[in-house]
Design an enzyme around this catalytic site. Structure first.
Site, PDB file in Angstrom:
ATOM      1  N   GLY B  13      -8.194  16.797   2.986  1.00 15.96           N
ATOM      2  CA  GLY B  13      -9.011  16.953   4.357  1.00 15.96           C
ATOM      3  C   GLY B  13      -9.545  16.289   5.122  1.00 15.96           C
ATOM      4  O   GLY B  13      -9.539  15.756   5.766  1.00 15.96           O
ATOM      5  N   THR B  14      -9.922  15.170   3.921  1.00 16.61           N
ATOM      6  CA  THR B  14     -10.617  13.650   3.907  1.00 16.61           C
ATOM      7  C   THR B  14      -9.265  12.355   4.624  1.00 16.61           C
ATOM      8  O   THR B  14      -9.007  11.834   5.870  1.00 16.61           O
ATOM      9  CB  THR B  14     -11.128  12.729   3.001  1.00 16.61           C
ATOM     10  N   ILE B  15      -8.140  12.421   4.343  1.00 17.66           N
ATOM     11  CA  ILE B  15      -6.916  12.349   4.730  1.00 17.66           C
ATOM     12  C   ILE B  15      -6.447  12.605   5.914  1.00 17.66           C
ATOM     13  O   ILE B  15      -6.710  11.798   6.568  1.00 17.66           O
ATOM     14  CB  ILE B  15      -5.773  12.235   3.426  1.00 17.66           C
ATOM     15  N   GLY B  18      -9.178  11.310   8.910  1.00 19.95           N
ATOM     16  CA  GLY B  18      -8.962  10.217   8.523  1.00 19.95           C
ATOM     17  C   GLY B  18      -8.396  10.178   9.609  1.00 19.95           C
ATOM     18  O   GLY B  18      -8.343   9.069  11.055  1.00 19.95           O
TER      19      GLY B  18
END
Lengths: 204, 204, 204
Positions: B13-15, B18
């Site tokens: 999710g962070t990737i 981002g």
């Protein structure tokens, strides 16, 4: 570093940062109150975001009157003597660079006090140096300048890496602080003199 | 839910969050440093605003290096391999949806830890899921996309209501978490596949 | 001042602030969810920024459901009955002015509780009164209105100076609060009736 010199540089940096906000607000023809607000946000924005991220509250500029009075004076001076102050642009650039260096080191050291890692401290130093300008540009409805022009945040990051590199050598922290500030100032001076900037990214 | 799977989803999710920031920054032709900053703000913005509202400081991503390194790697990958990564748009959409589901549930659970009401927890979950994208759009000088397009925040809110509904039934929290995440992902998939969006409001 | 009246004024101010956000969001044709978010941010933005600066967390509106429910109702009413509510613009202006006065005084008093100086308390009062509108305008991609139009923040500042002036005289704080709120409302009414505004600044 001598406390007296530090105070002078911090005050100079606050004034230079504030003036960059005041001038940009005046170009957008805000009313005097708008100019005062933008001056404030530009001068204290970076440190305020840093303090709120760490949880060091009330944030620094709330704790006494001196910063608020300096910024108020800066805004009023810009409104009254804008034409003359702009002629001091070299002095301003000097203080802006010194302020950037000093604010970066202050951010790094507050991160260390809070027990955070080197990488995170460098991020906090960069935030302290740069986010005042980012907030100024957001409020004035521009894409932040530092994302588009010149070596600026890159100077903070390079300075931060140098700081932690020197820390490994056992040199006294006072010296490291001074060296880092001088290094950041020199990067700025070279970047502006030789018009060095990062290339725009393409979405090939 | 198994800690290992959670970590994979959170990292994914962070990737994905981002990358959505990095690509939009590259479309606006920011310099590489600007791309890195926008990648950061998009990936950690929602959780950061949530932590500052609750007063859980230093905010989560400051507390170790892993999130910062993942985001830095994401930004650099976008700068170097943007063309190829864009071809993975289906994979990206999958992780973005999973990230939205997971971030929403994380926000809800942090609200509960802080002893806040269900309504407020849903607001915090939605903030965690959506505010990274809002800050990205504000910094890039756009009206936030989620205010104008597609079911997005609405999916978080619907997920939050389901979460507290299921909590009444006495089902294990681990199951509720999983069901809520799957539910949010399904709403997103249906909304995008069938181009469902909320109608624009009129000021009749 | 009587707690019951204070509650009515605070509720009225929240509604009026929220409606100004809802209407502006509808003019930009956001979807209903976007309208709800902008309504929220406009109504609670000032107090939220103040609480985060002081470190009074979880910020006020998180602590119970009443504020969130009032704002949710306001947003839904704006979406359903926008046409009719706009005809109440005089009522709205009255509550907006009352809200501005009350929010300013609340900000000043929270600053005093935190042990901050008079100057800083006035800055916090002004922030409480004005930053909801600033955030609304930033999210909607406008240069904040209060920087460009009418006596608004200036009314908060003048009210703050009066507050601390009266405090020197030993008058009961309850009276001072009332006088300050009335004073701020009167400044707003005169400024709008006689179209008084600060001149734009020039960068001569």
């Amino acid at each position: 570093m001598n406390k007296f010199y530090l105070d002078i540089i911090e005050t100079g940096g606050t004034i230079a940062f504030g003036l960059s906000g005041a001038f940009m607000a005046m170009e957008k023809r805000l009313d005097p109150f708008g100019v005062i607000i933008i001056t404030f946000v530009t001068a204290i924005g970076g440190g305020t975001v840093r303090d709120m991220l760490i949880g060091k509250t009330p944030v620094t500029w709330l704790q006494d009157n001196s910063t608020a009075l300096i910024i108020l004076g800066t805004a009023i001076a810009a409104l009254l003597f804008g034409k003359y102050l702009k002629q001091l642009s070299k002095t301003m650039f000097f203080f802006d660079s010194l302020g950037l260096g000093l604010f970066t080191v202050v951010g790094i050291e507050k991160g260390q006090e809070a027990g955070l890692s080197s990488l995170i401290c460098i991020a906090l130093g960069t935030t302290t140096g740069c986010f005042g300008g980012v907030l100024r540009d957001v409020l004035l409805n521009n894409i932040p300048l530092i994302f588009r022009k010149e070596i600026y945040a890159s100077a903070c990051i390079a300075g931060g890496i140098l700081y932690f590199g020197l820390l490994q050598t056992g040199i006294l922290v006072e010296y490291i602080t001074t060296i880092t500030i001088v290094f950041i100032v020199l990067i700025r001076v070279f970047a502006v003199r030789y018009k060095i900037s990062l290339p725009a990214s393409y979405n090939k």
